[in-house]
Each structure stands twice: as structure tokens, then as C-alpha cells.
Design an enzyme around this catalytic site. Structure first.
Site, PDB file in Angstrom:
ATOM      1  N   GLY A  27       0.946  -1.396  -0.122  1.00 55.81           N
ATOM      2  CA  GLY A  27       0.109   0.111   0.095  1.00 55.81           C
ATOM      3  C   GLY A  27       0.835   1.298   0.027  1.00 55.81           C
ATOM      4  O   GLY A  27       1.965   1.240  -0.370  1.00 55.81           O
ATOM      5  N   ALA A  28       0.077   2.514   0.482  1.00 59.06           N
ATOM      6  CA  ALA A  28       0.986   3.732   0.289  1.00 59.06           C
ATOM      7  C   ALA A  28       1.362   3.882  -1.164  1.00 59.06           C
ATOM      8  O   ALA A  28       2.469   4.143  -1.329  1.00 59.06           O
ATOM      9  CB  ALA A  28       1.727   3.827   1.390  1.00 59.06           C
ATOM     10  N   ASP A  31       3.955   6.538  -7.660  1.00 58.36           N
ATOM     11  CA  ASP A  31       4.327   6.383  -8.984  1.00 58.36           C
ATOM     12  C   ASP A  31       5.001   5.194  -9.310  1.00 58.36           C
ATOM     13  O   ASP A  31       4.872   4.703 -10.316  1.00 58.36           O
ATOM     14  CB  ASP A  31       4.858   7.697  -9.696  1.00 58.36           C
ATOM     15  N   GLY A  32       6.154   4.756  -8.606  1.00 56.28           N
ATOM     16  CA  GLY A  32       6.663   3.738  -8.837  1.00 56.28           C
ATOM     17  C   GLY A  32       5.915   2.444  -8.858  1.00 56.28           C
ATOM     18  O   GLY A  32       5.967   1.469  -9.654  1.00 56.28           O
ATOM     19  N   HIS A  33       4.984   2.162  -7.786  1.00 53.00           N
ATOM     20  CA  HIS A  33       4.085   1.073  -7.919  1.00 53.00           C
ATOM     21  C   HIS A  33       2.747   1.292  -9.115  1.00 53.00           C
ATOM     22  O   HIS A  33       2.876   0.206  -9.803  1.00 53.00           O
ATOM     23  CB  HIS A  33       2.897   1.445  -6.511  1.00 53.00           C
ATOM     24  N   LYS A 146      14.407  -1.015  -7.315  1.00 46.90           N
ATOM     25  CA  LYS A 146      14.837  -0.217  -6.113  1.00 46.90           C
ATOM     26  C   LYS A 146      15.093  -1.126  -5.013  1.00 46.90           C
ATOM     27  O   LYS A 146      15.907  -0.851  -4.239  1.00 46.90           O
ATOM     28  CB  LYS A 146      13.730   0.893  -5.774  1.00 46.90           C
ATOM     29  N   GLN A 150      15.973  -7.776  -2.820  1.00 51.79           N
ATOM     30  CA  GLN A 150      14.611  -8.623  -2.783  1.00 51.79           C
ATOM     31  C   GLN A 150      14.369  -9.039  -4.067  1.00 51.79           C
ATOM     32  O   GLN A 150      13.750 -10.209  -4.222  1.00 51.79           O
ATOM     33  CB  GLN A 150      13.349  -7.287  -2.353  1.00 51.79           C
ATOM     34  N   LEU A 181      11.721   6.797  -5.753  1.00 50.83           N
ATOM     35  CA  LEU A 181      10.208   6.922  -5.041  1.00 50.83           C
ATOM     36  C   LEU A 181      10.195   5.793  -3.881  1.00 50.83           C
ATOM     37  O   LEU A 181      10.511   4.509  -4.183  1.00 50.83           O
ATOM     38  CB  LEU A 181       9.164   6.872  -6.131  1.00 50.83           C
ATOM     39  N   ARG A 184       8.504   5.306   2.228  1.00 48.85           N
ATOM     40  CA  ARG A 184       9.022   6.095   3.120  1.00 48.85           C
ATOM     41  C   ARG A 184       9.441   7.498   3.288  1.00 48.85           C
ATOM     42  O   ARG A 184       9.817   8.201   4.135  1.00 48.85           O
ATOM     43  CB  ARG A 184      10.210   5.207   4.034  1.00 48.85           C
TER      44      ARG A 184
END
Length: 274
Positions: A27-28, A31-33, A146, A150, A181, A184
Site C-alpha cells: 500500500g501507500a 508512481d513507482g507502484h 529499487k 529483494q 520513490l 517512506r
């Protein structure tokens, strides 16, 4: 139309289209998502976005309780990007028996960099990714570069366990001034945000060098000159996070700016290592 569902039963009842893509988020959304959603939309017949703040990947001193939860705004972003399904489960829906007694082992790759700084983080992350891949029955899964370590671990998970899903990496989306982006970023004060620009500036400068030590030295100098940045690690690795060799490589940084921990990375090409 975007369908919003909250239970695994609702998810199982969906009839997948020929190619289903999943974009996993906490969530939150920014634009990267949204770029992940666009990349998924371009390759899939059906796009599923998951929104779940996973408690297993937060350490005891980390920000699980204050992690931003903005579901209504997130749903608007998903609708704007033409997402077909949003799966926003509760904690009990994802972990019906409580904390699982069996979790994923991230292996040696999960013990360096972020793994060394955040013990247990990658075991929790891989556990929820494995669960969501199984629940969504996805053919494609999109993750941002980013969070490069991961991404590398999820690719290893899919390959080692033969999950039959293609893991697609999407380049980091940045603000016009270069800041990567991140959900946080909203924690940063205006002064801290200016200090945070040292991370991307250091990486850009490091990436102009083709000799390993020169790249690290150039990046270190920029970070050292910014008093508002407390570096956790600056590392140069191979493109797969192994030992750097001549050819494609990765320069990665993690640092605290104020109370906020940020990560970033950049690709570079090495002519020399030693």
C-alpha cells in the site's frame, strides 16, 4: 472495472484470464507502484494488485505500526491504472493459523546487505511472496529494481522451487531531482529530503567509473560530505549480487536520514575489479 476483494475464497473463485500478472505492494502507493501496474497491464490479460502490510518482514524496532495505510487512495490509483482485481486481505486471512511455524529460508544471499542489517526480514518477505504467488496463481509477477536484493531473492525463489512464474524487474522510478520513490519518503522533513538526495547523487557519480575502487571512492566522498546522512552500507556487487567481475555490476546503498531508513542502487559496468 476494478474488483476489490478481501478473502482467499473470493480470490480462488476468480477465473483467471490466459495471462495473469500480480503486483505485490504494502500500500501507500506512489508512481513507482503505478509503473509496475502499467508494465503488468502491457503484458497481461488480467492484473491483480495485492495490498498487505506484512508483519513478518518487520523487525521489533522497525515501523510496522506507523507504516502508512492509505487504502482508499490506493484503490483510486489502481482504478486509474486499469487494474482488474485488488486483493486486500487481513492479517488473519494471510496467516490464518497465526505466525507460521515454517517460513522461507533466504539462504546466503539473504544474509548480506539488507539481510545483515535487518535479520529475519527476507525470510518474512519470501514467505508472504510465496503465499501470494500461490494464492493469486499468477503467470507473471512484477517487482521494482529499487529493492534490488529483494528482486534477486524472489528470482532465486521462483527458480529454485520451480514455481512456474516469470519474475519481471522494473527500473527504479525517481523524482525529477533523482530521489528514488519510496513509501517512506513521506517521513522526511524538507531538510531531510534535501539530505536524502546525496544517495542518488553518490550512486550516479559512482556509476561514471569503470574501476571498482574508483566507483566506491567517488560514492563514499559524496555521502561523507552530507552530514544529514548516516550510511548503513555502500557496496559494489556483481549484477546477481555476487562477487563483482568485469562487466555488469551493481552499486547499492542504505542509509538513515533523520529517523528514516532509505535504500537505493544503480547499475554500472566495470572494466576492472582490483
Amino acid at each position: 472495472m476494478t474488483y476489490v476483494i478481501h478473502t482467499r475464497a473470493e480470490l480462488a473463485a476468480l477465473t483467471p484470464k490466459p495471462i495473469r500478472a500480480v503486483v505485490m505492494t504494502m500500500g501507500a502507493l506512489h508512481d513507482g507502484h503505478r509503473q509496475l501496474m502499467r508494465e503488468a497491464r502491457a503484458r497481461a490479460d488480467e492484473v491483480v494488485v495485492t495490498i498487505f502490510v506484512n508483519p513478518l518482514q518487520f523487525g521489533p524496532a522497525e515501523d510496522f505500526d506507523k507504516y502508512p495505510r492509505t487504502l482508499e487512495a490506493d484503490l483510486e490509483a489502481c482504478r486509474a491504472e486499469g487494474v482488474d482485481v485488488v486483493f486486500a486481505p487481513s492479517r488473519d486471512e494471510v496467516y490464518p493459523g497465526g505466525v507460521p511455524s515454517i517460513t522461507m529460508n533466504a539462504g546466503p544471499l539473504g544474509e548480506i546487505l539488507e539481510g545483515a542489517s535487518r535479520p529475519g526480514h527476507f525470510a518474512g518477505m519470501l514467505t508472504v511472496v510465496q503465499k501470494l504467488l500461490m494464492l493469486t496463481r499468477a503467470d507473471l509477477a512484477f517487482f521494482g529494481e529499487k529493492d534490488f536484493q529483494q528482486l534477486a531473492l524472489i528470482r532465486r525463489l521462483a527458480a529454485d522451487l520451480e514455481l512456474g512464474v516469470e519474475i519481471v524487474g522494473v527500473p527504479t522510478v525517481r523524482e525529477p531531482d533523482g530521489l528514488a520513490l519510496s513509501s517512506r519518503n513521506r517521513y522526511l522533513s524538507p531538510a531531510e529530503r534535501q539530505s536524502a538526495l546525496a544517495l542518488s547523487r553518490a550512486l550516479r557519480e559512482g556509476a561514471t567509473h569503470t574501476e571498482a575502487e574508483a566507483a566506491l571512492t567517488a560514492a563514499r566522498k559524496i555521502l561523507a560530505d552530507e552530514p544529514g546522512v548516516r550510511v548503513d552500507y555502500l557496496a559494489l556487487t556483481g549484477a546477481d549480487l555476487g562477487v563483482p567481475q568485469p562487466g555488469p555490476a551493481r552499486l547499492l546503498v542504505a542509509a538513515r536520514v533523520g529517523a528514516t531508513r532509505l535504500i537505493d542502487n544503480v547499475a554500472l559496468t566495470l572494466d576492472e575489479v582490483a
